[in-house]
Design a protein around this motif. Structure first.
Motif, PDB file in Angstrom:
ATOM      1  N   CYS A  36      39.476  62.484 -17.080  1.00 11.83           N
ATOM      2  CA  CYS A  36      39.907  61.597 -16.009  1.00 11.83           C
ATOM      3  C   CYS A  36      38.729  61.347 -15.061  1.00 11.83           C
ATOM      4  N   VAL A  37      38.764  60.220 -14.362  1.00 12.35           N
ATOM      5  CA  VAL A  37      37.719  59.920 -13.398  1.00 12.35           C
ATOM      6  C   VAL A  37      37.584  61.045 -12.382  1.00 12.35           C
ATOM      7  N   CYS A  38      38.712  61.624 -11.989  1.00 14.95           N
ATOM      8  CA  CYS A  38      38.662  62.713 -10.996  1.00 14.95           C
ATOM      9  C   CYS A  38      37.915  63.931 -11.521  1.00 14.95           C
ATOM     10  N   ASP A  39      37.982  64.177 -12.842  1.00 15.27           N
ATOM     11  CA  ASP A  39      37.228  65.289 -13.439  1.00 15.27           C
ATOM     12  C   ASP A  39      35.731  64.984 -13.416  1.00 15.27           C
ATOM     13  N   LEU A  40      35.369  63.767 -13.789  1.00 19.48           N
ATOM     14  CA  LEU A  40      33.970  63.396 -13.913  1.00 19.48           C
ATOM     15  C   LEU A  40      33.280  63.276 -12.571  1.00 19.48           C
ATOM     16  N   ALA A  41      34.042  63.005 -11.513  1.00 21.62           N
ATOM     17  CA  ALA A  41      33.448  62.879 -10.183  1.00 21.62           C
ATOM     18  C   ALA A  41      32.851  64.194  -9.700  1.00 21.62           C
ATOM     19  N   GLU A  42      33.266  65.311 -10.315  1.00 19.99           N
ATOM     20  CA  GLU A  42      32.774  66.629  -9.899  1.00 19.99           C
ATOM     21  C   GLU A  42      31.402  66.940 -10.498  1.00 19.99           C
ATOM     22  N   LEU A  43      30.919  66.098 -11.409  1.00 23.34           N
ATOM     23  CA  LEU A  43      29.639  66.381 -12.056  1.00 23.34           C
ATOM     24  C   LEU A  43      28.451  66.187 -11.121  1.00 23.34           C
ATOM     25  N   ALA A  44      28.588  65.342 -10.125  1.00 22.63           N
ATOM     26  CA  ALA A  44      27.466  65.057  -9.228  1.00 22.63           C
ATOM     27  C   ALA A  44      28.002  64.686  -7.856  1.00 22.63           C
ATOM     28  N   ASP A  45      27.150  64.789  -6.871  1.00 21.27           N
ATOM     29  CA  ASP A  45      27.530  64.474  -5.499  1.00 21.27           C
ATOM     30  C   ASP A  45      27.393  62.972  -5.260  1.00 21.27           C
ATOM     31  N   VAL A  46      28.264  62.208  -5.913  1.00 18.92           N
ATOM     32  CA  VAL A  46      28.270  60.756  -5.760  1.00 18.92           C
ATOM     33  C   VAL A  46      29.701  60.308  -5.517  1.00 18.92           C
ATOM     34  N   SER A  47      29.837  59.085  -5.050  1.00 26.32           N
ATOM     35  CA  SER A  47      31.167  58.568  -4.744  1.00 26.32           C
ATOM     36  C   SER A  47      31.914  58.211  -6.034  1.00 26.32           C
ATOM     37  N   GLN A  48      33.234  58.124  -5.930  1.00 27.73           N
ATOM     38  CA  GLN A  48      34.034  57.761  -7.094  1.00 27.73           C
ATOM     39  C   GLN A  48      33.714  56.363  -7.599  1.00 27.73           C
ATOM     40  N   PRO A  49      33.462  55.374  -6.712  1.00 27.79           N
ATOM     41  CA  PRO A  49      33.049  54.057  -7.225  1.00 27.79           C
ATOM     42  C   PRO A  49      31.772  54.111  -8.049  1.00 27.79           C
ATOM     43  N   THR A  50      30.844  55.013  -7.671  1.00 31.62           N
ATOM     44  CA  THR A  50      29.608  55.162  -8.452  1.00 31.62           C
ATOM     45  C   THR A  50      29.921  55.712  -9.835  1.00 31.62           C
TER      46      THR A  50
END
Length: 332
Positions: free
Chosen positions: A56-70
């Protein structure tokens, strides 16, 4: 006396080229350009190694300190080149590896990526060449020793098996000094497969993945521990790597102790398939030959290539649950 010297000029004789076509090259280049970002590669690895088969996008957002739109932007780039597919469920979007690109993604993560990482080596190729022993004589001696241990096979069969084993392992060997010991272990296994009596033997399972550096190694180790000798498990790879993934290696040590140090990636052989009662493929597609009387299963489990330690542990737990069902079904 006049002497005329004529210099022979080297001439170029064009031959038919077998280079990739322009259209195909453009398509490949576009895909490689989309992959040429560290965060996108990490996302691809996370999705490929997710035990659920999707992220899920929410899982992948934890890979780096970037915003969800990025994150969404990077995922769209991978979708645009057909590496990923997506599905919206409620608030979130879930991503999977495109089934048509799974083989390419596996090759990238399982083989190409580890090969580009600088790893410790005992010498340069030039050093290995300068110090290279007479492998042909050593392989011949090894074959003679093994032939004495399996008198039911012709000596020529044993010699051919040992030579084939050596050649197959040499294709992926990083340090040639270990080739003979590895050849002996691999050849012994193959000779055991050739002489196996199905009627008088315990069930045998063969786990196959692409690199034999992660999933199949874990599955074999878990079967051998759980079954306690009542089921024998082997593993092989359709395109074996040179080493087992580091995170997988540490988990194998927890499962098998010192025995784990003897594990190494091995190529898939017809002998191993014929000797198996059950063949379980784990991401290698249909590379296994179809042998009558052999049962075939396919496990869609995550790929440990470039996964985090936590991700590999989740993959191990997924495989362990499947192994329990498999072993219970094989034992009386």
């Amino acid at each position: 006396m006049n002497v005329t010297l004529t210099a022979a000029a080297d001439t170029c004789s064009p031959v038919a080229t077998h280079a990739i076509g322009l259209e195909a090259a453009s398509s490949v280049a576009a895909t490689l350009k989309a992959l040429s970002d560290p965060l996108r590669l990490r996302m691809l690895s996370a999705i490929a190694s997710d035990p659920r088969g999707e992220s899920c996008v929410c899982d992948l957002a934890e890979l780096a300190d970037v915003s969800q739109p990025t994150v969404s932007h990077h995922l769209k780039v991978l979708k645009d080149v057909d590496v990923l597919t997506s599905e919206r469920r409620g608030t979130w979007v879930w991503y999977r590896i495109n089934p048509n690109r799974r083989g390419a993604v596996t090759a990238l993560l399982d083989s190409f990526a580890p090969a580009t990482v600088t790893q410790e080596s005992t010498g340069t190729p030039e050093d290995d060449g300068a110090l290279r022993p007479d492998f042909d004589a050593r392989v011949t001696r090894l074959a003679q020793e093994l032939a004495a241990a399996v008198p039911e096979l012709d000596e020529s069969t044993v010699l051919a098996t040992v030579r084939e084993s050596y050649t197959a392992l040499a294709l992926s060997a990083r340090v040639t000094s270990s080739l003979i010991p590895l050849t002996e272990r691999f050849a012994r296994q193959r000779l055991s497969d050739l002489t196996r009596d199905r009627q008088g033997s315990v069930p045998q399972v063969l786990f196959v993945c692409v690199a034999n550096a992660g999933r199949s190694q874990l599955a074999a180790a878990l079967v051998n521990r759980l079954a306690g000798g009542k089921v024998i498990a082997r593993s092989a790879g359709s395109s074996p790597a040179d080493v087992i993934h580091p995170h997988v290696r540490s988990l194998l040590a927890e499962i098998e102790g010192e025995v784990a140090a003897e594990r190494f990636p091995k190529p898939l052989t017809d002998d191993a398939v014929r000797a198996a009662d059950v063949v379980v493929t784990m991401g290698c597609g249909d590379v296994c030959p179809i042998i009558p009387g052999v049962r075939y299963d396919d496990w869609a489990v995550g790929d440990p290539a470039l996964a985090s330690r936590e991700g590999v542990e989740a993959i191990r737990d997924d495989i362990a649950a499947r192994v329990r069902v498999l072993v219970d079904g094989l034992l009386p």
